[in-house]
Motif scaffolding. Sequence first.
Motif, mmCIF file in Angstrom:
data_model
loop_
_atom_site.group_PDB
_atom_site.id
_atom_site.type_symbol
_atom_site.label_atom_id
_atom_site.label_comp_id
_atom_site.label_asym_id
_atom_site.label_seq_id
_atom_site.Cartn_x
_atom_site.Cartn_y
_atom_site.Cartn_z
ATOM 1 N N THR A 63 39.634 35.121 47.521
ATOM 2 C CA THR A 63 39.686 36.084 48.496
ATOM 3 C C THR A 63 40.823 37.331 48.052
ATOM 4 N N GLY A 64 41.791 36.851 47.545
ATOM 5 C CA GLY A 64 42.803 37.837 47.050
ATOM 6 C C GLY A 64 42.498 38.341 45.754
ATOM 7 N N LEU A 65 41.836 37.718 45.033
ATOM 8 C CA LEU A 65 41.271 38.276 43.540
ATOM 9 C C LEU A 65 40.327 39.238 43.834
ATOM 10 N N ARG A 66 39.217 38.943 44.884
ATOM 11 C CA ARG A 66 38.202 39.944 45.070
ATOM 12 C C ARG A 66 38.843 40.866 45.836
ATOM 13 N N ALA A 67 39.783 40.991 46.527
ATOM 14 C CA ALA A 67 40.463 42.049 47.100
ATOM 15 C C ALA A 67 40.958 42.895 46.187
ATOM 16 N N ALA A 68 41.603 42.420 45.322
ATOM 17 C CA ALA A 68 42.204 43.136 44.308
ATOM 18 C C ALA A 68 41.264 43.947 43.313
ATOM 19 N N ALA A 69 40.264 43.088 42.952
ATOM 20 C CA ALA A 69 39.264 43.701 42.017
ATOM 21 C C ALA A 69 37.983 44.591 42.765
ATOM 22 N N MET A 70 38.112 44.535 44.014
ATOM 23 C CA MET A 70 36.879 45.345 44.354
ATOM 24 C C MET A 70 37.767 46.592 45.367
ATOM 25 N N LEU A 71 38.648 46.401 46.023
ATOM 26 C CA LEU A 71 39.307 47.180 46.808
ATOM 27 C C LEU A 71 40.650 48.017 46.326
ATOM 28 N N ALA A 72 41.072 47.707 45.004
ATOM 29 C CA ALA A 72 42.143 48.241 44.417
ATOM 30 C C ALA A 72 41.829 49.129 43.154
ATOM 31 N N ALA A 73 42.055 50.366 43.113
ATOM 32 C CA ALA A 73 41.552 51.216 42.098
ATOM 33 C C ALA A 73 42.328 52.225 41.775
ATOM 34 N N ALA A 74 42.503 52.835 40.438
ATOM 35 C CA ALA A 74 43.345 53.881 40.035
ATOM 36 C C ALA A 74 42.615 55.227 40.475
ATOM 37 N N GLY A 125 42.924 47.639 34.151
ATOM 38 C CA GLY A 125 43.730 46.939 35.170
ATOM 39 C C GLY A 125 44.057 45.490 34.723
ATOM 40 N N ARG A 126 45.259 44.908 35.194
ATOM 41 C CA ARG A 126 45.986 43.724 35.107
ATOM 42 C C ARG A 126 46.268 43.208 36.337
ATOM 43 N N LEU A 127 45.995 41.870 36.537
ATOM 44 C CA LEU A 127 46.371 41.138 37.840
ATOM 45 C C LEU A 127 47.162 39.678 37.189
ATOM 46 N N GLN A 128 48.393 39.636 37.741
ATOM 47 C CA GLN A 128 49.057 38.469 37.441
ATOM 48 C C GLN A 128 49.481 37.779 38.880
ATOM 49 N N SER A 129 49.269 36.162 38.972
ATOM 50 C CA SER A 129 49.854 35.733 40.208
ATOM 51 C C SER A 129 51.389 35.786 40.228
ATOM 52 N N ALA A 165 49.840 40.048 48.876
ATOM 53 C CA ALA A 165 50.383 39.043 49.472
ATOM 54 C C ALA A 165 49.560 38.113 50.662
ATOM 55 N N LEU A 166 49.982 36.973 51.096
ATOM 56 C CA LEU A 166 49.230 36.256 51.835
ATOM 57 C C LEU A 166 50.128 35.837 52.862
ATOM 58 N N ALA A 167 49.994 36.341 54.046
ATOM 59 C CA ALA A 167 50.918 35.883 55.251
ATOM 60 C C ALA A 167 52.228 36.293 54.991
ATOM 61 N N GLY A 168 52.391 37.717 54.282
ATOM 62 C CA GLY A 168 53.546 38.273 53.930
ATOM 63 C C GLY A 168 54.322 37.740 52.744
ATOM 64 N N LEU A 169 53.686 36.627 52.215
ATOM 65 C CA LEU A 169 54.440 35.980 51.031
ATOM 66 C C LEU A 169 53.484 36.784 49.590
ATOM 67 N N PRO A 170 54.190 37.042 48.817
ATOM 68 C CA PRO A 170 53.618 37.525 47.563
ATOM 69 C C PRO A 170 53.139 36.448 46.705
ATOM 70 N N VAL A 171 51.701 36.812 46.357
ATOM 71 C CA VAL A 171 51.072 35.759 45.743
ATOM 72 C C VAL A 171 50.528 36.534 44.344
ATOM 73 N N ALA A 172 50.324 37.813 44.427
ATOM 74 C CA ALA A 172 50.184 38.530 42.863
ATOM 75 C C ALA A 172 50.517 39.881 42.921
ATOM 76 N N ARG A 173 50.395 40.565 41.730
ATOM 77 C CA ARG A 173 50.556 41.811 41.471
ATOM 78 C C ARG A 173 49.576 42.532 40.648
ATOM 79 N N ALA A 174 49.242 43.608 40.856
ATOM 80 C CA ALA A 174 48.158 44.365 39.851
ATOM 81 C C ALA A 174 48.665 45.729 39.646
ATOM 82 N N SER A 175 48.195 45.953 38.500
ATOM 83 C CA SER A 175 48.379 47.326 37.789
ATOM 84 C C SER A 175 47.283 48.001 37.318
ATOM 85 N N PHE A 176 46.959 49.448 37.818
ATOM 86 C CA PHE A 176 45.546 49.991 37.204
ATOM 87 C C PHE A 176 46.080 51.474 36.349
ATOM 88 N N TYR A 177 45.422 51.476 35.436
ATOM 89 C CA TYR A 177 45.897 52.616 34.637
ATOM 90 C C TYR A 177 44.692 53.377 34.268
#
Length: 257
Positions: free
Chosen positions: A4-15, A59-63, A35-47
């Motif tokens: 779910t987090g990956l799909r959220a980042a891939a589909m709903l985050a954009a530059a 874009g890149r995503l890293q747990s 984040a999941l329940a306030g705890l960081p689980v990944a970060r993403a950057s889009f250029y």
Amino acid sequence: MWRTGLRAAAMLAAAVVSTTSSAAEVQHQTDYSIALAGLPVARASFYTELNKNRYTISGRLQSAGLADIIKRTSGQTRVSGVVADDHLRATEYSMSYRSGSKSRAISVIFRNGNVVRASMEPKRTPLPKNWVPVTRRDMRNVLDPLSGLIIPAKSRVCPKTLPIFDGESRLDINLSPKGTRNFRTNGFAGEAIVCGVRFVPKAGYRKGRKDVEYLRRLNSMEIWFAKSEAVNVYAPVYVRIPTKLGPVTVSATRFGG
């Protein structure tokens, strides 16, 4: 939950990119914290790079945090295309990720909004009996998950229906108006347009699968769009997806600059 987090980042985050043809190159970076329940689980950057009427978003995503300890995950994505008729028209889209020992790579070629070729490695074989196949009709007049969420400032942000094809699944993202909220991050401070989000699976998924059914029934997801005055478009700065373990959030920590 991680899917779910990956799909959220891939589909709903954009530059952000410009919607006008210009001889000058435009560059823009947007960073997100997931984040999941306030705890960081990944970060993403889009250029983003824009030169005349051609654009490229990478874009890149890293747990991160506890998720990185449990199962290290990384992914990268890229889309390129042309700016025409006040919208972005992808010509090539790709995405690859690795989670633990599993990996997958997806590539899609578009022509005038239609998919002319799509591949995925490794393929899902054999397909389950309850698999809803993607047909040729499903791949007409579709958007990729990245540039599909860049909305020109003169267009309505929501209500709007976005027909998304990510290389395997075809779904609609239905946006409905929910007012405005103040949002502040590095590079932006102001009013964001809040849209309710409904996922409508169309093809390329297992019918009856629990996580798909959960997202399909969910009516409390939100996505916030902020306007970049420099390039005159709206792009996502915040996403919230409730789950049984707590909300998955995607929040912009940098918006341009």
